[in-house]
Scaffold this active site. Sequence first.
Site, PDB file in Angstrom:
ATOM      1  N   GLU A  78      11.022  -3.884  12.987  1.00 11.00           N
ATOM      2  CA  GLU A  78      12.182  -3.527  12.179  1.00 11.00           C
ATOM      3  C   GLU A  78      13.466  -3.779  12.971  1.00 11.00           C
ATOM      4  OE1 GLU A  78       9.480  -1.721  12.619  1.00 11.00           O
ATOM      5  OE2 GLU A  78       8.637  -1.239  10.641  1.00 11.00           O
ATOM      6  N   ASP A  82       0.802  -1.229   0.000  1.00 11.81           N
ATOM      7  CA  ASP A  82       0.000   0.000   0.000  1.00 11.81           C
ATOM      8  C   ASP A  82       0.839   1.286   0.000  1.00 11.81           C
ATOM      9  OD1 ASP A  82       0.896  -0.631   2.554  1.00 11.81           O
ATOM     10  OD2 ASP A  82      -0.878   0.149   3.558  1.00 11.81           O
TER      11      ASP A  82
HETATM   12  N1  UDP Z   1      -0.520  -7.794   5.370  1.00  9.74           N
HETATM   13  C1  UDP Z   1      -0.633  -9.175   5.348  1.00  9.74           C
HETATM   14  N2  UDP Z   1      -1.557  -9.777   6.172  1.00  9.74           N
HETATM   15  C2  UDP Z   1      -2.398  -9.074   6.991  1.00  9.74           C
HETATM   16  C3  UDP Z   1      -2.268  -7.668   7.017  1.00  9.74           C
HETATM   17  C4  UDP Z   1      -1.308  -7.066   6.201  1.00  9.74           C
HETATM   18  O1  UDP Z   1       0.086  -9.838   4.607  1.00  9.74           O
HETATM   19  O2  UDP Z   1      -3.227  -9.681   7.711  1.00  9.74           O
HETATM   20  C5  UDP Z   1       0.468  -7.135   4.488  1.00  9.74           C
HETATM   21  C6  UDP Z   1      -0.083  -5.904   3.733  1.00  9.74           C
HETATM   22  O3  UDP Z   1      -0.628  -6.282   2.490  1.00  9.74           O
HETATM   23  C7  UDP Z   1       1.147  -5.013   3.613  1.00  9.74           C
HETATM   24  C8  UDP Z   1       1.962  -5.364   4.863  1.00  9.74           C
HETATM   25  O4  UDP Z   1       1.499  -6.638   5.321  1.00  9.74           O
HETATM   26  O5  UDP Z   1       1.902  -5.317   2.456  1.00  9.74           O
HETATM   27  C9  UDP Z   1       1.775  -4.335   5.992  1.00  9.74           C
HETATM   28  O6  UDP Z   1       0.404  -4.238   6.308  1.00  9.74           O
HETATM   29  P1  UDP Z   1      -0.334  -2.831   6.444  1.00  9.74           P
HETATM   30  O7  UDP Z   1      -0.046  -2.009   5.249  1.00  9.74           O
HETATM   31  O8  UDP Z   1      -1.769  -3.080   6.776  1.00  9.74           O
HETATM   32  O9  UDP Z   1       0.416  -2.246   7.721  1.00  9.74           O
HETATM   33  P2  UDP Z   1       0.655  -0.730   8.123  1.00  9.74           P
HETATM   34  O10 UDP Z   1       1.090   0.004   6.916  1.00  9.74           O
HETATM   35  O11 UDP Z   1      -0.646  -0.242   8.631  1.00  9.74           O
HETATM   36  O12 UDP Z   1       1.696  -0.822   9.167  1.00  9.74           O
HETATM   37 MN    MN Z   2       0.755  -0.071   5.006  1.00  5.14          MN
END
Ligand code: UDP
Ligand code: MN
Length: 268
Positions: free
Chosen positions: A214, A114
């Site tokens: 991280e 995203d």
């Molecule tokens: N993701 C995943 N499983 C989940 C939720 C998220 O594989 O149940 C993936 C999502 O597609 C993205 C990454 O993990 O590539 C980080 O997730 P997200 O963007 O929701 O996290 P944030 O940006 O809010 O930290």
């Molecule tokens: Mn994200």
Amino acid sequence: ALPIIYAITPTYARLVQKAELVRISQTFLHVKNFHWIVVEDSPVKTQLVSELLAQSGLRFTHLHTETPKEHKRKESDPNWLKPRGVEQRNLALQWLRENRELSEEGVVYFADDDNTYSLRLFDEVGAVRFGGKEWGSAEIRSTKRVSVWPVGLVGGLRFERPLVEKGRVVGFYTAWKPNRPFPMDMAGFAIALQLLLANREARFDLLAERGYLESSLLQSLVSIEELEPRADNCTKVLVWHTRSEKPKMKQEELLQKQGLGSDPSIEV
Ligand code: UDP
Ligand code: MN
């Protein structure tokens, strides 16, 4: 030879998944010597992702592993409760260790589906294409151990970034849990493939406390002094931690109750 950039993208099924993957795949198409490792958070490889990858025009590896139920975020949980994409990223690291040799030059980047990525991050800069001075001619791809740069729209700030003095990282501009060993977002660093192959135990900790994911990987690989600043000494934002709004499906649900829902054979 130009080192290969391996981008590791965890992804999961939801209404915006295809839109996200199309958007970033079309960014990645502009990057030379690029290999996309897409890891679905799913018990199977889905048709949607399989077809999207096959038609993407990218060099890719398609993997899948489902996040264990007890670690999976529920719809009702706040988004920060559980780490996301952890097992998926670790599986991609395992794949690299099983399929790549220490002699290969490469760089590994964790590219969530995203976020928004500038091509300058990948070194496809060129004074000709973008105009101006060529400060970006060696961003991710020139990583020797671990390179770092700012991330926009993250941590409740306009950006977070490493602070650089005389070409060295001396601290971090961040507001949230500043005492973390590496107070950086996933999108703000890249790791030399050789470093990951030489440290075969290095991985993300599924049980890491919130914000420490991280750090759980980086701690076993580098020290702060060794970090290699990029993006003009960490003064340029080349990646944004964007997040997509969940689409409202009110009309869809109303129509479905009347048996008039949209054609399910049309993929969105
Ligand atoms: N993701 C995943 N499983 C989940 C939720 C998220 O594989 O149940 C993936 C999502 O597609 C993205 C990454 O993990 O590539 C980080 O997730 P997200 O963007 O929701 O996290 P944030 O940006 O809010 O930290
Ligand atoms: Mn994200």
